[in-house]
Write a protein that holds these residues in place. Sequence first.
Motif, mmCIF file in Angstrom:
data_model
loop_
_atom_site.group_PDB
_atom_site.id
_atom_site.type_symbol
_atom_site.label_atom_id
_atom_site.label_comp_id
_atom_site.label_asym_id
_atom_site.label_seq_id
_atom_site.Cartn_x
_atom_site.Cartn_y
_atom_site.Cartn_z
ATOM 1 N N MET A 8 0.835 -1.204 0.000
ATOM 2 C CA MET A 8 0.000 0.000 0.000
ATOM 3 C C MET A 8 0.873 1.258 0.000
ATOM 4 S SD MET A 8 -3.092 1.168 2.590
ATOM 5 C CE MET A 8 -2.044 1.841 3.887
ATOM 6 N N TYR A 9 1.953 1.231 0.744
ATOM 7 C CA TYR A 9 2.870 2.377 0.789
ATOM 8 C C TYR A 9 3.548 2.593 -0.561
ATOM 9 C CZ TYR A 9 6.535 5.419 2.844
ATOM 10 O OH TYR A 9 7.375 6.461 3.152
ATOM 11 N N LEU A 54 2.319 1.921 -3.449
ATOM 12 C CA LEU A 54 1.305 2.539 -4.307
ATOM 13 C C LEU A 54 1.170 4.021 -3.999
ATOM 14 C CD1 LEU A 54 -1.287 -0.371 -4.195
ATOM 15 C CD2 LEU A 54 -0.096 0.431 -6.244
ATOM 16 N N ALA A 55 1.197 4.382 -2.716
ATOM 17 C CA ALA A 55 1.133 5.795 -2.339
ATOM 18 C C ALA A 55 2.357 6.545 -2.843
ATOM 19 C CB ALA A 55 0.998 5.929 -0.823
ATOM 20 N N GLY A 99 -3.057 4.938 -2.756
ATOM 21 C CA GLY A 99 -2.506 3.712 -2.196
ATOM 22 C C GLY A 99 -3.579 2.795 -1.638
#
Length: 436
Positions: free
Chosen positions: A215-216, A218-219, A248
């Motif tokens: 997720m990070y 993606l951010a 993200g």
Amino acid sequence: MLKIGRTAAAAVLAASALVLAACGGSGDPGGGSSSGPRTLTLWHYEGADSAMGKAWAQAIKEFETSHPGVTVKFEEKGFEQIQKTAGMVLNSDEAPDVMEYNKGNATAGLLSKQGLLTDLSDEAAKRGWDKLLSPSLQTTARYDDRGIMGSGKWFGIPNYAEYVMVYYNKDAFKKQGIEVPTTFDEFTAALDTFAKAGITPIATGGAEYPAQQIMYLLALSKADRAWVDGFQQYKGKVDFHGPEFTYGAQTFADWVKKGYISKDSAGIKAEDMGVSFIGGKFPIMISGSWWYGRFQEQIKDFDWGSFLWPGGAMAPGSSGNLWVVPEKAKNKDLAYDFIDITMNKDIQNLLGNSGGLPVAADPGAITDPKSKELVENFNKLSSQDGLAFYPDWPAPGYYDVLVAGVQELINGSKTPEQVLDEIAGPYDDNLADIGN
């Protein structure tokens, strides 16, 4: 991170202690000595087959050779075990003399602020550790009075580096006619190809650090250095509903819906994720360089490789985890000697040729082809100022907050907006606590 830093595979190091034949003293916390046998108590959580596990095992042997009459007591610990109990143990008489610990504000920074770690500034200068570590690697070693990394006193010594990459099964890619992606669109197209063939492409673990790092990543694909500095070092206001975290969380949730990430992964731990990739059950694993040496050792049934996160200039990464010396350590002088051995050329070269990222190796001594690939990719990421630390670092307890958040995204129990609200609260509370 974790290791996040960090690393998360449970330690299984088979290091045998030297049978005591005492000639030293049972040093006091300041490093003095008195008559009687001495013991260096050492904790770390690196797997025996990992690059770090191999290097530290050799460092123990060299320490024993150079310190006759001293017993090394190595105690097996897991990443999660140390993560959750360090504050309590280090504030007791059970503290080890030296241990590996996760770097960052929420971990080493918090313990330094609580007075649980020894100030290593004098030793770093005396032994030349400050000259061996580049300024970017020193970021995680030094903490100010608020426990914020990047300046102040030395409370830990990193002796390797790390970063998050994409591991892939070359045979599985070839079978589906997929080339190594160089752009994010090509990467998602590859994920889609696997999903349409009935194959869940990404092995991950929602119960520990791996999923939150995706997720990070993606951010970070929507972020710049100023955003990272704001989030990690409180140099600017972070909007958790801004384009970076929104992308993200939303994209991660979408990947679950599209079948790129299994809905069962919410309960999977990092070790099980790695074993599943080693077993060829998934074509892709997004995780850190701490797995590299183990994959070199254990993957026998298919060809594999790695590449940087496509289409982004940044990825989670930093120095490796830290050697720290608890304030209540009984043999600090021995701890300093052990750390010094892990920084010597022989140990650093072994680390590099075993699939690790040494900080003080002789470049010409790294001869293994896969290890060279690892180092080259790291150098590329580092040269473009791409080390973005780890998402759980900014606030104490944030690791568990992020684990819960990504689990909710995986099982669909909360929307991305609700999860972002959840992770914003503890971050903002910490800012208030430190006076920002």
